[in-house]
Design a protein around this motif. Structure first.
Motif, PDB file in Angstrom:
ATOM      1  N   ALA A   1      30.533   6.373  81.354  1.00  0.00           N
ATOM      2  CA  ALA A   1      31.913   5.964  81.627  1.00  0.00           C
ATOM      3  C   ALA A   1      32.012   5.031  82.827  1.00  0.00           C
ATOM      4  CB  ALA A   1      32.790   7.196  81.852  1.00  0.00           C
ATOM      5  N   SER A   2      30.934   4.916  83.592  1.00  0.00           N
ATOM      6  CA  SER A   2      30.979   4.065  84.784  1.00  0.00           C
ATOM      7  C   SER A   2      30.996   2.594  84.385  1.00  0.00           C
ATOM      8  CB  SER A   2      29.781   4.362  85.694  1.00  0.00           C
ATOM      9  OG  SER A   2      28.576   4.025  85.052  1.00  0.00           O
ATOM     10  N   ASP A   3      31.444   1.756  85.304  1.00  0.00           N
ATOM     11  CA  ASP A   3      31.448   0.314  85.079  1.00  0.00           C
ATOM     12  C   ASP A   3      30.172  -0.275  85.650  1.00  0.00           C
ATOM     13  OD1 ASP A   3      33.946   0.159  83.849  1.00  0.00           O
ATOM     14  OD2 ASP A   3      34.993   0.054  85.775  1.00  0.00           O
ATOM     15  N   GLY A   4      29.491  -1.067  84.855  1.00  0.00           N
ATOM     16  CA  GLY A   4      28.292  -1.742  85.344  1.00  0.00           C
ATOM     17  C   GLY A   4      27.136  -0.799  85.573  1.00  0.00           C
ATOM     18  N   GLN A   5      26.425  -1.030  86.675  1.00  0.00           N
ATOM     19  CA  GLN A   5      25.236  -0.244  86.970  1.00  0.00           C
ATOM     20  C   GLN A   5      25.595   1.217  87.219  1.00  0.00           C
ATOM     21  OE1 GLN A   5      22.550  -2.251  89.446  1.00  0.00           O
ATOM     22  NE2 GLN A   5      21.048  -0.621  89.479  1.00  0.00           N
ATOM     23  N   VAL A   6      24.839   2.096  86.572  1.00  0.00           N
ATOM     24  CA  VAL A   6      25.080   3.532  86.709  1.00  0.00           C
ATOM     25  C   VAL A   6      24.648   3.973  88.095  1.00  0.00           C
ATOM     26  CG1 VAL A   6      24.420   5.809  85.841  1.00  0.00           C
ATOM     27  CG2 VAL A   6      24.775   3.936  84.245  1.00  0.00           C
ATOM     28  N   ARG A   7      25.517   4.733  88.730  1.00  0.00           N
ATOM     29  CA  ARG A   7      25.210   5.280  90.054  1.00  0.00           C
ATOM     30  C   ARG A   7      25.122   6.787  89.927  1.00  0.00           C
ATOM     31  NH1 ARG A   7      26.013   0.845  93.206  1.00  0.00           N
ATOM     32  NH2 ARG A   7      27.699  -0.527  92.620  1.00  0.00           N
ATOM     33  N   GLY A   8      24.324   7.374  90.771  1.00  0.00           N
ATOM     34  CA  GLY A   8      24.187   8.818  90.747  1.00  0.00           C
ATOM     35  C   GLY A   8      22.947   9.236  91.500  1.00  0.00           C
ATOM     36  N   VAL A   9      22.606  10.474  91.331  1.00  0.00           N
ATOM     37  CA  VAL A   9      21.410  11.015  91.971  1.00  0.00           C
ATOM     38  C   VAL A   9      20.192  10.333  91.345  1.00  0.00           C
ATOM     39  CG1 VAL A   9      20.089  13.125  92.371  1.00  0.00           C
ATOM     40  CG2 VAL A   9      22.588  13.208  92.345  1.00  0.00           C
ATOM     41  N   VAL A  10      19.327   9.790  92.170  1.00  0.00           N
ATOM     42  CA  VAL A  10      18.175   9.032  91.690  1.00  0.00           C
ATOM     43  C   VAL A  10      17.334   9.862  90.727  1.00  0.00           C
ATOM     44  CG1 VAL A  10      16.034   7.880  92.387  1.00  0.00           C
ATOM     45  CG2 VAL A  10      18.117   7.540  93.713  1.00  0.00           C
ATOM     46  N   GLU A  11      17.118  11.118  91.032  1.00  0.00           N
ATOM     47  CA  GLU A  11      16.316  11.996  90.173  1.00  0.00           C
ATOM     48  C   GLU A  11      16.922  12.086  88.767  1.00  0.00           C
ATOM     49  OE1 GLU A  11      15.018  16.678  89.897  1.00  0.00           O
ATOM     50  OE2 GLU A  11      15.470  15.842  91.857  1.00  0.00           O
ATOM     51  N   THR A  12      18.234  12.166  88.686  1.00  0.00           N
ATOM     52  CA  THR A  12      18.916  12.248  87.395  1.00  0.00           C
ATOM     53  C   THR A  12      18.789  10.935  86.635  1.00  0.00           C
ATOM     54  OG1 THR A  12      20.482  13.825  88.311  1.00  0.00           O
ATOM     55  CG2 THR A  12      21.124  12.745  86.273  1.00  0.00           C
ATOM     56  N   LEU A  13      18.955   9.825  87.323  1.00  0.00           N
ATOM     57  CA  LEU A  13      18.799   8.518  86.687  1.00  0.00           C
ATOM     58  C   LEU A  13      17.388   8.349  86.130  1.00  0.00           C
ATOM     59  CD1 LEU A  13      20.646   6.298  89.309  1.00  0.00           C
ATOM     60  CD2 LEU A  13      21.395   6.771  86.985  1.00  0.00           C
ATOM     61  N   VAL A  14      16.407   8.774  86.896  1.00  0.00           N
ATOM     62  CA  VAL A  14      15.017   8.686  86.448  1.00  0.00           C
ATOM     63  C   VAL A  14      14.800   9.534  85.202  1.00  0.00           C
ATOM     64  CG1 VAL A  14      12.618   9.238  87.071  1.00  0.00           C
ATOM     65  CG2 VAL A  14      14.096   8.058  88.704  1.00  0.00           C
ATOM     66  N   LYS A  15      15.378  10.723  85.156  1.00  0.00           N
ATOM     67  CA  LYS A  15      15.247  11.591  83.976  1.00  0.00           C
ATOM     68  C   LYS A  15      15.805  10.911  82.735  1.00  0.00           C
ATOM     69  CE  LYS A  15      15.428  16.157  86.143  1.00  0.00           C
ATOM     70  NZ  LYS A  15      16.205  17.419  86.218  1.00  0.00           N
ATOM     71  N   VAL A  16      16.958  10.283  82.866  1.00  0.00           N
ATOM     72  CA  VAL A  16      17.595   9.626  81.724  1.00  0.00           C
ATOM     73  C   VAL A  16      16.769   8.422  81.276  1.00  0.00           C
ATOM     74  CG1 VAL A  16      19.645   8.367  80.947  1.00  0.00           C
ATOM     75  CG2 VAL A  16      19.896  10.462  82.291  1.00  0.00           C
ATOM     76  N   VAL A  17      16.364   7.584  82.203  1.00  0.00           N
ATOM     77  CA  VAL A  17      15.563   6.407  81.870  1.00  0.00           C
ATOM     78  C   VAL A  17      14.247   6.836  81.216  1.00  0.00           C
ATOM     79  CG1 VAL A  17      14.257   4.475  82.850  1.00  0.00           C
ATOM     80  CG2 VAL A  17      16.607   4.896  83.583  1.00  0.00           C
ATOM     81  N   THR A  18      13.601   7.847  81.771  1.00  0.00           N
ATOM     82  CA  THR A  18      12.339   8.337  81.218  1.00  0.00           C
ATOM     83  C   THR A  18      12.538   8.865  79.800  1.00  0.00           C
ATOM     84  OG1 THR A  18      11.503   8.865  83.422  1.00  0.00           O
ATOM     85  CG2 THR A  18      10.444   9.975  81.565  1.00  0.00           C
ATOM     86  N   ALA A  19      13.608   9.602  79.578  1.00  0.00           N
ATOM     87  CA  ALA A  19      13.892  10.138  78.235  1.00  0.00           C
ATOM     88  C   ALA A  19      14.087   9.006  77.236  1.00  0.00           C
ATOM     89  CB  ALA A  19      15.119  11.046  78.278  1.00  0.00           C
ATOM     90  N   LEU A  20      14.823   7.978  77.624  1.00  0.00           N
ATOM     91  CA  LEU A  20      15.039   6.841  76.728  1.00  0.00           C
ATOM     92  C   LEU A  20      13.730   6.112  76.431  1.00  0.00           C
ATOM     93  CD1 LEU A  20      18.358   5.441  78.233  1.00  0.00           C
ATOM     94  CD2 LEU A  20      18.083   6.579  76.005  1.00  0.00           C
ATOM     95  N   GLU A  21      12.912   5.931  77.446  1.00  0.00           N
ATOM     96  CA  GLU A  21      11.638   5.246  77.258  1.00  0.00           C
ATOM     97  C   GLU A  21      10.695   6.059  76.379  1.00  0.00           C
ATOM     98  OE1 GLU A  21      10.480   4.433  81.296  1.00  0.00           O
ATOM     99  OE2 GLU A  21      11.579   2.522  81.313  1.00  0.00           O
ATOM    100  N   ARG A  22      10.667   7.359  76.579  1.00  0.00           N
ATOM    101  CA  ARG A  22       9.819   8.226  75.737  1.00  0.00           C
ATOM    102  C   ARG A  22      10.277   8.208  74.287  1.00  0.00           C
ATOM    103  NH1 ARG A  22       9.134  13.314  79.804  1.00  0.00           N
ATOM    104  NH2 ARG A  22       7.404  12.457  81.000  1.00  0.00           N
ATOM    105  N   ALA A  23      11.570   8.030  74.080  1.00  0.00           N
ATOM    106  CA  ALA A  23      12.119   7.993  72.725  1.00  0.00           C
ATOM    107  C   ALA A  23      11.861   6.647  72.045  1.00  0.00           C
ATOM    108  CB  ALA A  23      13.615   8.297  72.762  1.00  0.00           C
ATOM    109  N   GLY A  24      11.397   5.657  72.814  1.00  0.00           N
ATOM    110  CA  GLY A  24      11.032   4.380  72.218  1.00  0.00           C
ATOM    111  C   GLY A  24      11.871   3.188  72.602  1.00  0.00           C
ATOM    112  N   VAL A  25      12.698   3.326  73.620  1.00  0.00           N
ATOM    113  CA  VAL A  25      13.550   2.220  74.056  1.00  0.00           C
ATOM    114  C   VAL A  25      12.917   1.521  75.255  1.00  0.00           C
ATOM    115  CG1 VAL A  25      15.754   1.682  75.192  1.00  0.00           C
ATOM    116  CG2 VAL A  25      15.703   3.189  73.210  1.00  0.00           C
ATOM    117  N   GLU A  26      12.988   0.213  75.245  1.00  0.00           N
ATOM    118  CA  GLU A  26      12.562  -0.569  76.393  1.00  0.00           C
ATOM    119  C   GLU A  26      13.810  -1.145  77.049  1.00  0.00           C
ATOM    120  OE1 GLU A  26      10.024  -4.597  77.491  1.00  0.00           O
ATOM    121  OE2 GLU A  26       9.877  -3.755  75.480  1.00  0.00           O
ATOM    122  N   LEU A  27      13.990  -0.874  78.320  1.00  0.00           N
ATOM    123  CA  LEU A  27      15.123  -1.420  79.070  1.00  0.00           C
ATOM    124  C   LEU A  27      14.714  -2.770  79.633  1.00  0.00           C
ATOM    125  CD1 LEU A  27      16.113   1.841  80.932  1.00  0.00           C
ATOM    126  CD2 LEU A  27      17.254   0.834  78.967  1.00  0.00           C
TER     127      LEU A  27
END
Length: 87
Positions: free
Chosen positions: A37-63
């Protein structure tokens, strides 16, 4: 690191909903909802952001980052090509 638009696009490419992404990243559904729901770059706890990015990458997405080489520039997402023998 990742924008809300990239998160939504990545989920769409994977064909998963917010609940499934939360499960894959081991974070709460409200956390995913707030991030998207945020505008633009997602902000939050770095650890949480890393978990989400890692999950997406493991699922096969390249950011694709803002400064990545491309003909038109900008951020994006794409599915990685499967490598023989890997799932």
């Amino acid at each position: 690191m990742i924008t809300s638009q990239q998160m939504r696009a990545a989920r769409a490419l994977l064909g998963i909903d917010q609940k499934r992404l939360a499960e894959l990243a081991k974070v709460s559904l409200p956390t995913i909802q707030r991030m998207e729901a945020s505008d633009g770059q997602v902000r939050g706890v770095v650890e949480t952001l890393v978990k989400v990015v890692t999950a997406l990458e493991r699922a096969g997405v390249e950011l694709i980052g803002e400064n990545a080489t491309s003909q038109t520039g900008g951020r994006g997402v794409r599915l990685r090509q499967a490598v023989a023998g890997q799932q």
